[in-house]
Design an enzyme around this catalytic site. Structure first.
Site, short mmCIF file in Angstrom:
data_model
loop_
_atom_site.label_atom_id
_atom_site.label_comp_id
_atom_site.label_asym_id
_atom_site.label_seq_id
_atom_site.Cartn_x
_atom_site.Cartn_y
_atom_site.Cartn_z
N THR A 34 0.93 -1.19 0.07
CA THR A 34 -0.19 0.11 -0.01
C THR A 34 0.91 1.22 -0.03
OG1 THR A 34 -0.09 -0.01 2.44
CG2 THR A 34 -2.00 -1.20 1.17
N TYR A 141 -10.17 -5.44 11.72
CA TYR A 141 -8.86 -4.45 11.89
C TYR A 141 -8.76 -3.83 13.43
CZ TYR A 141 -6.23 -0.20 10.93
OH TYR A 141 -4.88 0.60 11.11
N ASN A 170 -8.42 9.33 12.97
CA ASN A 170 -8.94 9.92 11.75
C ASN A 170 -7.81 10.95 11.25
OD1 ASN A 170 -11.63 9.54 13.14
ND2 ASN A 170 -11.69 8.78 11.13
N VAL A 185 -11.77 8.99 3.98
CA VAL A 185 -12.75 9.90 3.45
C VAL A 185 -12.25 11.30 2.99
CG1 VAL A 185 -13.42 10.71 5.66
CG2 VAL A 185 -15.19 10.56 3.85
#
Length: 319
Positions: A34, A141, A170, A185
């Site tokens: 990733t 997770y 976040n 997001v």
């Protein structure tokens, strides 16, 4: 010598930049599943970059040799990914963390700072979240990240390896991958707005998040590396701003910054998602002087500016 796992990822690459900038010797570990090589391009020749998978116990042990401090950012992230395919994330996030701790123990590493997750709190009542709350993780997770916390604390109590766990709330900012179904997001909204696509908010949009700009996470890690052991070893700390912002509010601010005129689309709630998050960061402030210095809207401005530059470069390369 500092070892950063997941060094080519979003947060890991910012940590590499910060350590190199202050003159530290850095070893970077990533399997590039990733992580992105371009995130470390500016550090070419200035870091010891090793392409190693956390599941490779021998490779991880070798990477730990000669290291004083470890920043363990490496993981297979995303709640939705872990719901869809729990085994790969289990192997990376639990077995990989165990391999790292064993490598650190064998190498005589002084301290490991671990990227934990606020999703460990789950959907229990009570805000703001404090570290003394009993974790109630929902999806695989957060269960895996909580297991990593417990392993970190065990290695401090049993082997005397100093460990510090940072529960991220976040984190957003430049370099967050925007075009994956598992993207954060903020990055996903920005890219879709720039491409004149209609972003989808899952749920009613009133779910709140303690959005935290990446520079604040970098600050917390650097403080966790240097704080006195009696203040931080074996402990867990929230890393956030102590503010709650809804997805609808976030969408409105981004739409304004990007001059995007369209309302969002709404979709069904996603399995495993936490409804709300809000952190109490007083423990980190008292133990190591953590004080987030980039707020929500300033963080959004910086992030939008970075993606605009990236998108312009992408468009130019296509011409």
């Amino acid at each position: 010598m500092y070892l950063i796992t997941g060094a080519a990822g979003f947060i890991g690459s910012h940590l590499a930049d910060a350590l190199v900038a202050r003159g530290d010797e850095v070893r970077a570990l990533d399997n590039f599943a990733t992580g992105r090589r371009e995130n470390l391009a500016s550090l070419h020749g200035r870091i010891d970059l090793r392409e190693v998978d956390l599941r490779d116990a021998d490779g991880v042990r070798e990477a730990c040799e000669g290291v004083d401090f470890i920043l363990h950012e490496g993981a297979l992230p995303s709640v939705p990914r872990s719901v869809k395919e729990p085994r790969p994330s289990h192997e990376t996030n639990i077995d990989g963390t165990f391999n790292l701790l064993e490598g650190a123990r064998a190498a005589g590493v002084k301290r490991v700072v671990y990227a934990a997750s606020s999703s460990a709190y789950g959907n229990q009542p009570g805000f703001p979240r404090t570290e003394g709350m009993t974790p109630q993780p929902i999806a695989p997770y957060p269960v895996q990240k909580l297991a990593g916390e417990l392993y970190m604390q065990s290695y401090w109590r049993v082997y005397g390896l100093e460990t510090v766990c940072l529960r991220y709330f976040n984190i957003f900012g430049p370099r967050q991958v925007p075009d994956s179904p598992y993207s954060g997001v903020m990055a996903r909204f920005i890219l879709q707005m720039m491409r004149e696509e209609r972003p989808v908010i899952f749920g009613d949009g009133e779910q709140g998040r303690d959005f935290t700009y990446v520079a604040n996470a970098v600050q917390a890690n650097l403080l966790a590396l240097s704080a006195p052991a009696e203040n931080v070893a074996g402990r867990v700390f929230n890393v956030a701003c102590g503010e709650r912002h809804t997805l609808n509010e976030t969408y409105r601010v981004l739409a304004h910054l990007l001059e995007y005129p369209h309302p969002p689309q709404y979709g069904p709630d996603r399995a495993g998602d936490v409804r709300d998050s809000l952190a109490d960061v007083s423990a980190a402030r008292e133990a190591m002087g953590y004080a987030p210095d980039v707020g929500f809207e300033e963080g959004l401005r910086r992030t939008v500016a970075w993606y605009r530059d990236e998108f312009a470069a992408e468009k130019k390369a296509e011409q």
